[in-house]
Write a protein that holds these residues in place. Sequence first.
Motif, PDB file in Angstrom:
ATOM      1  N   ASP A  10      18.590  49.282  50.598  1.00  0.00           N
ATOM      2  CA  ASP A  10      17.437  49.471  51.476  1.00  0.00           C
ATOM      3  C   ASP A  10      16.919  50.900  51.399  1.00  0.00           C
ATOM      4  O   ASP A  10      16.007  51.277  52.124  1.00  0.00           O
ATOM      5  N   LEU A  36      18.419  45.841  43.443  1.00  0.00           N
ATOM      6  CA  LEU A  36      17.451  45.019  44.178  1.00  0.00           C
ATOM      7  C   LEU A  36      16.997  45.711  45.451  1.00  0.00           C
ATOM      8  O   LEU A  36      17.825  46.191  46.230  1.00  0.00           O
ATOM      9  N   ALA A  37      15.690  45.746  45.659  1.00  0.00           N
ATOM     10  CA  ALA A  37      15.116  46.191  46.928  1.00  0.00           C
ATOM     11  C   ALA A  37      14.400  45.001  47.551  1.00  0.00           C
ATOM     12  O   ALA A  37      13.557  44.385  46.911  1.00  0.00           O
ATOM     13  N   THR A  39      11.998  44.040  50.572  1.00  0.00           N
ATOM     14  CA  THR A  39      11.148  44.547  51.648  1.00  0.00           C
ATOM     15  C   THR A  39      10.788  43.383  52.550  1.00  0.00           C
ATOM     16  O   THR A  39      10.510  42.276  52.087  1.00  0.00           O
ATOM     17  N   SER A  64       5.857  48.807  49.250  1.00  0.00           N
ATOM     18  CA  SER A  64       5.965  48.524  47.819  1.00  0.00           C
ATOM     19  C   SER A  64       6.089  49.815  47.016  1.00  0.00           C
ATOM     20  O   SER A  64       6.919  49.913  46.101  1.00  0.00           O
ATOM     21  N   ALA A  67       9.600  51.361  47.611  1.00  0.00           N
ATOM     22  CA  ALA A  67      10.630  50.606  46.892  1.00  0.00           C
ATOM     23  C   ALA A  67      10.552  50.878  45.394  1.00  0.00           C
ATOM     24  O   ALA A  67      11.582  51.072  44.735  1.00  0.00           O
ATOM     25  N   ALA A  68       9.345  50.924  44.841  1.00  0.00           N
ATOM     26  CA  ALA A  68       9.184  51.175  43.402  1.00  0.00           C
ATOM     27  C   ALA A  68       9.701  52.563  43.025  1.00  0.00           C
ATOM     28  O   ALA A  68      10.397  52.720  42.006  1.00  0.00           O
ATOM     29  N   LEU A  71      13.565  52.510  43.304  1.00  0.00           N
ATOM     30  CA  LEU A  71      14.169  51.769  42.197  1.00  0.00           C
ATOM     31  C   LEU A  71      14.084  52.550  40.887  1.00  0.00           C
ATOM     32  O   LEU A  71      15.030  52.557  40.098  1.00  0.00           O
ATOM     33  N   THR A  87      15.714  46.507  37.493  1.00  0.00           N
ATOM     34  CA  THR A  87      15.395  46.612  38.905  1.00  0.00           C
ATOM     35  C   THR A  87      14.483  45.460  39.302  1.00  0.00           C
ATOM     36  O   THR A  87      13.772  44.904  38.459  1.00  0.00           O
ATOM     37  N   GLU A  88      14.526  45.138  40.563  1.00  0.00           N
ATOM     38  CA  GLU A  88      13.710  44.039  41.086  1.00  0.00           C
ATOM     39  C   GLU A  88      13.328  44.366  42.521  1.00  0.00           C
ATOM     40  O   GLU A  88      14.140  44.893  43.280  1.00  0.00           O
ATOM     41  N   GLN A  89      12.097  44.051  42.857  1.00  0.00           N
ATOM     42  CA  GLN A  89      11.607  44.214  44.220  1.00  0.00           C
ATOM     43  C   GLN A  89      11.087  42.866  44.683  1.00  0.00           C
ATOM     44  O   GLN A  89      10.255  42.258  43.998  1.00  0.00           O
ATOM     45  N   ARG A  91       9.993  40.426  48.378  1.00  0.00           N
ATOM     46  CA  ARG A  91       9.699  40.422  49.816  1.00  0.00           C
ATOM     47  C   ARG A  91      10.280  39.164  50.426  1.00  0.00           C
ATOM     48  O   ARG A  91      10.159  38.080  49.860  1.00  0.00           O
TER      49      ARG A  91
END
Length: 148
Positions: A10, A36-37, A39, A64, A67-68, A71, A87-89, A91
């Motif tokens: 987080d 992984l983030a 949101t 966003s 998080a970017a 990551l 990496t992955e974001q 929601r």
Amino acid sequence: MFRNILIPTDGSPLATIAVDAGITFAKDVGARVNILAVTEPFHLYSVDPEQLASTRTEYEALASKHAAEMLAALARKAAAEGVECQTEQVRSHEVYRAICDQAIYKDADLIIMASHGRSGVGSLMLGSVAAKVLAHSTIPVLIYRAKK
């Protein structure tokens, strides 16, 4: 034994320490990592549609972007350690479910994550993402607890 590790974060200082430990562990065992983030969508109760629209848009753009950036910095740390990293974001309203779903989607064989160690009323009111991941994950979960 572990070749593909999912590390949700987080962005908090404790979670970042856990990511660092996860990267070190991955390096030691020759695994790759997926950081992984998750949101959470915007939540606000209001009767003014204009306020909701601009506030929601601003929140989602800032979340966003944050998080970017987070990551990207963590991917650079992994690369500096010689650890393959993706990496992955995503929601989601249910962070724990998104973590468990991504573990399956990414074919992870271990989840490494931080626990904020809330207790008492704090854990009852907020719940624990880590506890929910432990309860619902179909793969092993390693909870990292940093010394305070």
